[in-house]
Enzyme design. Structure first.
Site, short mmCIF file in Angstrom:
data_model
loop_
_atom_site.label_atom_id
_atom_site.label_comp_id
_atom_site.label_asym_id
_atom_site.label_seq_id
_atom_site.Cartn_x
_atom_site.Cartn_y
_atom_site.Cartn_z
N ALA A 13 0.81 -1.23 0.00
CA ALA A 13 0.00 0.00 0.00
C ALA A 13 0.84 1.27 0.00
O ALA A 13 0.30 2.36 0.11
CB ALA A 13 -0.93 -0.01 1.20
N SER A 14 2.16 1.16 -0.13
CA SER A 14 3.00 2.36 -0.12
C SER A 14 2.89 3.15 -1.41
O SER A 14 3.06 4.36 -1.44
CB SER A 14 4.46 1.97 0.12
OG SER A 14 4.83 0.95 -0.79
N ARG A 15 2.61 2.44 -2.51
CA ARG A 15 2.64 3.09 -3.84
C ARG A 15 1.49 2.54 -4.68
O ARG A 15 0.82 1.58 -4.29
CB ARG A 15 3.95 2.78 -4.56
CG ARG A 15 5.17 3.28 -3.85
CD ARG A 15 6.45 3.00 -4.63
NE ARG A 15 6.93 1.65 -4.47
CZ ARG A 15 7.07 0.77 -5.46
NH1 ARG A 15 6.75 1.11 -6.70
NH2 ARG A 15 7.53 -0.45 -5.24
N SER A 142 -5.11 -9.72 -12.37
CA SER A 142 -4.69 -9.00 -13.59
C SER A 142 -5.46 -9.59 -14.76
O SER A 142 -5.82 -10.78 -14.74
CB SER A 142 -3.19 -9.21 -13.83
OG SER A 142 -2.85 -8.89 -15.16
N TYR A 155 4.03 -14.59 -14.47
CA TYR A 155 3.11 -13.59 -13.90
C TYR A 155 1.67 -14.00 -14.20
O TYR A 155 0.81 -13.99 -13.31
CB TYR A 155 3.43 -12.22 -14.51
CG TYR A 155 2.54 -11.10 -14.02
CD1 TYR A 155 2.79 -10.46 -12.80
CD2 TYR A 155 1.45 -10.66 -14.78
CE1 TYR A 155 1.98 -9.42 -12.36
CE2 TYR A 155 0.64 -9.62 -14.33
CZ TYR A 155 0.91 -9.00 -13.12
OH TYR A 155 0.12 -7.98 -12.68
N ALA A 157 0.52 -16.95 -14.86
CA ALA A 157 0.20 -18.16 -14.10
C ALA A 157 -0.13 -17.81 -12.65
O ALA A 157 -1.09 -18.34 -12.08
CB ALA A 157 1.37 -19.14 -14.15
N ILE A 188 -2.60 -0.04 -15.73
CA ILE A 188 -2.85 1.05 -14.78
C ILE A 188 -1.55 1.86 -14.64
O ILE A 188 -0.45 1.30 -14.59
CB ILE A 188 -3.29 0.49 -13.40
CG1 ILE A 188 -4.45 -0.51 -13.55
CG2 ILE A 188 -3.64 1.62 -12.45
CD1 ILE A 188 -5.75 0.04 -14.06
#
Ligand code: NAP
Length: 246
Positions: A13-15, A142, A155, A157, A188
């Site tokens: 949640a930092s970025r 995703s 990714y 998978a 995004i």
């Protein structure tokens, strides 16, 4: 969407998307514990943004690919706020390249960060949610978990497995009053895509009917909805947010 009195734990949640999710949950009234792995400055900034909104938050640093880290983090959330109502499994990494060139260290990192973290934190949070017979778990997947992407095989998978985990766990714990959903973002605007050249960005935009990348808040607003009672009959879903790309 009213999340007043609710307590959320958001991983990564930092970025980027995770920070936006934390902010949207704050706007809806939740208290939020923000996890991150290394960027102390970004995490402090995220916490300041929460405070500027009049919200309440804490930072919990740690690598969510470790079960003991997740368990300790969620125990800390409950110690600080008395409970956990919302878990957002957002932390994730992408690694690009031909599958044939990948090595074991690389696929262990991607699977551990993107999939094992979801299993770790969900298991640790359920310990508390099952006692209360309520809760909402949201996994950030995703679009590549839905359809697979060349050059992002591991990714894809990892995210495909997150989708199956979401659907299976939702069925298992629906009778206990706990909902589990996933959000499958398209492209995004975050650090994850900052390596793209201007030309690569334009090529991607041409594949998106809405002709633009999404923003973190597009995911954050859906996460707030899925956290709230406004979505009380929605579980086991993978909801795509991609400007019409797929
Ligand atoms: P990002 O900007 O790169 O941010 C990643 C966040 O995850 C950071 O807060 C980072 O912490 C944290 N993190 C990474 N590994 C961690 C670990 N092992 N333990 C705890 N925290 C960890 O990424 P993003 O674009 O916001 O992506 C967020 C999620 O959305 C990911 O699951 C990603 O797969 C998914 N997604 C993104 C896109 C996109 O286009 N951006 C599209 C589809 C899905 P530090 O700041 O401390 O490094």
């Amino acid at each position: 969407m009213n999340l007043s009195g609710k307590v959320a734990f958001v991983t990564g949640a930092s970025r980027g998307i995770g920070r936006n999710i934390a902010l949207e949950l704050t706007k809806a009234g939740a208290s939020v514990a923000l996890n991150y792995i290394k960027d102390d400055l970004a995490a402090e900034e995220a916490l300041e943004e929460i405070k500027a909104l009049g919200g309440y938050g804490i930072l919990i640093k740690g690598d969510v690919s470790s079960y003991s880290t997740c368990k300790n983090a969620i125990d800390e959330v409950v110690k600080s706020f008395g409970k956990i109502d919302i878990l957002v499994n957002n932390a994730g990494i992408s690694m690009l390249g031909f599958f044939a060139d990948a090595d074991e260290e690389m696929w262990n990192r991607v699977i551990d960060t993107n999939l094992k973290s979801v299993i770790n934190c969900s298991h640790a949070a359920l310990n508390y949610m099952l006692q209360k017979k309520s809760g909402s778990i949201i996994n950030i997947s995703s679009i590549w978990g839905n359809v697979g992407a060349s050059y992002e095989v591991i990714y894809s998978a990892s995210k495909g497995a997150v989708n199956s985990f979401t659907k299976a766990l939702a069925k298992e714990i629906a009778p206990s009053g706990i909902r589990v959903n996933a959000i499958a973002p398209g492209v995004i605007n975050t650090d994850m895509n900052k390596f793209l050249s201007q030309e690569e960005k334009e090529q991607l935009i041409n594949q998106i009917p809405m002709m633009q990348f999404g923003e973190g808040e597009d995911i954050g607003k859906l996460a707030a909805f899925l956290s709230s009672d406004d979505s009380k009959y929605i579980t086991g879903q993978v909801i795509t947010v991609d400007g019409g790309m797929l």
